[in-house]
Design an enzyme around this catalytic site. Structure first.
Site, short mmCIF file in Angstrom:
data_model
loop_
_atom_site.label_atom_id
_atom_site.label_comp_id
_atom_site.label_asym_id
_atom_site.label_seq_id
_atom_site.Cartn_x
_atom_site.Cartn_y
_atom_site.Cartn_z
N MET A 33 0.85 -1.20 0.00
CA MET A 33 0.00 0.00 0.00
C MET A 33 0.88 1.25 0.00
O MET A 33 0.44 2.33 0.39
CB MET A 33 -0.94 -0.01 1.21
CG MET A 33 -1.89 -1.22 1.18
SD MET A 33 -3.42 -0.98 2.10
CE MET A 33 -2.79 -0.71 3.74
N ALA A 35 4.01 3.88 1.08
CA ALA A 35 4.68 4.32 2.31
C ALA A 35 5.79 3.32 2.64
O ALA A 35 5.88 2.80 3.76
CB ALA A 35 3.68 4.46 3.47
N LEU A 36 6.61 3.09 1.64
CA LEU A 36 7.57 1.99 1.71
C LEU A 36 8.67 2.25 2.74
O LEU A 36 9.07 3.39 2.97
CB LEU A 36 8.20 1.77 0.33
CG LEU A 36 7.22 1.44 -0.80
CD1 LEU A 36 7.99 1.12 -2.09
CD2 LEU A 36 6.27 0.31 -0.45
N GLY A 39 11.44 -2.81 5.21
CA GLY A 39 10.75 -4.11 5.19
C GLY A 39 10.23 -4.43 3.79
O GLY A 39 10.32 -5.56 3.32
N HIS A 40 9.68 -3.41 3.12
CA HIS A 40 9.20 -3.62 1.74
C HIS A 40 10.37 -3.91 0.80
O HIS A 40 10.26 -4.73 -0.11
CB HIS A 40 8.46 -2.37 1.25
CG HIS A 40 7.19 -2.07 1.97
ND1 HIS A 40 7.04 -0.98 2.80
CD2 HIS A 40 6.00 -2.72 2.00
CE1 HIS A 40 5.82 -0.96 3.30
NE2 HIS A 40 5.17 -2.01 2.84
N GLY A 151 5.17 -10.42 3.74
CA GLY A 151 5.91 -10.42 5.00
C GLY A 151 5.17 -11.20 6.09
O GLY A 151 3.95 -11.19 6.14
#
Ligand code: PAF
Length: 282
Positions: A33, A35-36, A39-40, A151
């Site tokens: 979604m 707002a990286l 973790g992305h 994740g």
């Protein structure tokens, strides 16, 4: 550095993927979604281990938010997201509009049972997984990707999507990736940016309590009592606790001890308006 390609329509996405498949290249999807954060990017790197081409979708999906939740204020940082994805050598960003994903008259939802109906996040967000499954199913069939990386931080989501892909023969392999954490143990999340400085300092306690609980369980302490004390510690520190539970790691069914396992600890708790979730294996 060449910028990542931006694709806004399903037709253009299909054309790009068909071109790659046409020359024998595997394609991985990383649904997000936006707002990286790091973790992305770890998901992108994992995707690159499994496929020659990586598509990252950025879509703040309205159907997975309840009316009182943060859909409107969910962080939207498209330019910096694209910069991070260019740096990570992702091949394309799929950035559709709400109308592209939910055209006028859209009237279909996926009905979920199994890991979506176990009394964890589904108890507190009753329409959430239906929205997640619907958008993921669309992304899988739109992209025709060979695999998709999710994740473990959203552990129930991972189990729901994995089961859906299998049950509906969607022809895509779901690849899990371990949670990426800050140095103090807080799981990376786009929502961490909502935390006040005081709440940010308190937030890693969730992971610490779970680690101590896992150690107690591995030492043979009775599950019911150890879980109850861990719940008390979280509430005593000032969190509003939705749940802290020990569950079967695959089915997410309740367990009474490690013999019922493999066991996973899952937690959801609020600090102010920010809801944090986390989980670890025992
Ligand atoms: O985990 C998320 O970011 C979202 O739930 C997902 C999988 C991209 C679906 O909107």
């Amino acid at each position: 550095m060449p910028g990542v390609a931006i694709v806004e329509t399903v037709a253009a996405l299909r054309q790009a993927v068909a071109g790659w498949h046409g020359v024998g290249e595997r394609v991985a999807l990383v649904p997000t979604m936006g707002a990286l954060h790091e973790g992305h990017i770890a998901l992108v790197r994992e995707a690159q281990r499994h496929a020659r081409r990586v598509v990252v979708s950025i879509f703040v999906n309205p159907t997975q938010f309840a009316p009182h939740e943060d859909f409107k204020k969910y962080p939207r940082t498209f330019e910096s997201d694209c910069a991070m994805l260019s740096e990570a050598n992702a091949d394309a960003v799929f950035f559709p509009s709400v109308e592209e994903m939910y055209p006028q008259g859209f009237a279909t939802r996926i009905l979920l049972l199994g890991p979506a109906a176990v009394g964890l996040d589904d108890r507190f967000r009753p329409t959430h997984f239906e929205g997640v499954a619907t958008i993921c199913c669309k992304l899988f069939t739109q992209s025709r990707a060979d695999c998709a990386v999710f994740g473990e931080k959203d552990y129930q989501q991972l189990k729901v999507v994995t089961r859906m892909a299998r049950d509906l023969d969607l022809g895509i392999t779901i690849i899990p990736l371990a949670t990426v954490r800050e140095a103090d143990g807080l799981a990376l999340s786009s929502r961490n940016r909502y935390l006040s400085a005081q709440d940010r300092a308190l937030a890693p306690l969730l992971h610490q309590v779970m680690q101590r609980l896992a150690a107690r369980l591995r030492n043979g302490e009775p599950l019911f009592q150890a879980v109850g004390e861990a719940q008390g510690e979280i509430i005593g520190a000032g969190f509003e606790l939705d749940y802290l539970e020990a569950r079967h790691a695959e089915t997410l069914a309740p367990v009474t001890g490690l013999a019922d396992g493999p066991v996973r600890l899952l937690v959801a708790a609020r600090l102010g308006a920010t809801r944090l979730i986390d989980n670890i294996p025992v």
